[in-house]
Design an enzyme around this catalytic site. Sequence first.
Site, PDB file in Angstrom:
ATOM      1  N   SER A   1       0.637  -1.277  -0.092  1.00 20.74           N
ATOM      2  CA  SER A   1      -0.053  -0.006  -0.109  1.00 20.74           C
ATOM      3  C   SER A   1       0.900   1.118  -0.107  1.00 20.74           C
ATOM      4  O   SER A   1       0.252   2.370  -0.190  1.00 20.74           O
ATOM      5  CB  SER A   1      -1.001  -0.082   1.202  1.00 20.74           C
ATOM      6  OG  SER A   1      -0.354   0.212   2.500  1.00 20.74           O
TER       7      SER A   1
ATOM      8  N   LYS B   1       0.757   5.094   6.906  1.00 23.99           N
ATOM      9  CA  LYS B   1       0.150   5.857   6.056  1.00 23.99           C
ATOM     10  C   LYS B   1       0.808   7.166   5.860  1.00 23.99           C
ATOM     11  O   LYS B   1       1.624   7.798   6.702  1.00 23.99           O
ATOM     12  CB  LYS B   1      -1.188   5.915   6.207  1.00 23.99           C
ATOM     13  CG  LYS B   1      -2.152   4.546   6.089  1.00 23.99           C
ATOM     14  CD  LYS B   1      -2.039   4.013   4.624  1.00 23.99           C
ATOM     15  CE  LYS B   1      -2.812   2.493   4.489  1.00 23.99           C
ATOM     16  NZ  LYS B   1      -2.023   1.570   4.369  1.00 23.99           N
TER      17      LYS B   1
END
Length: 163
Positions: A80, A117
């Site tokens: 990701s 993230k």
Amino acid sequence: MLYTPRLERSAYESGQQAEAIVILGQSSDRARHLLPLMAGEVRAGFPIHAEAEIDRILDLTDHLIPRPSATYFCRSKGDSMEEFHIYDGDLLIVDRSLEPLDGDIIVVCLDGELTCKKLGKWQSQPALLSGNPAYQPISLIGTDCETWGVVTHNVHTHRRRGV
């Protein structure tokens, strides 16, 4: 104003560990390895004449970890964050003492799960952004989110041996 996930400082300042983190090894001065730093540059474009001489000795701990008592390592998992050059199995250096800023790569506990993230905005709202279009941004509005630190460096292995 951008919503900034906050790190509960009292837990690490008091020496307590969260139940989800297991410290596998403690650092010590005996574990340090001083390595030579080559003088000059290694060009990524046109080659230059090689003059291999030692500029000085470099301690990577001093170079990469200015606040050892607030720093930990973790391994990334998954794909990701690939557009941000964080790949599966990379070693992340995370500083718990830094306040996350817009654009920082952070490690957060999101609804009881740890994730890495980029802190940013999505649809004008604070969000956690992936570095892969296959993963949707995660809105921080109404989300149980606790910052576990700011990623300061990423150690990426270019050649894996025996893995």
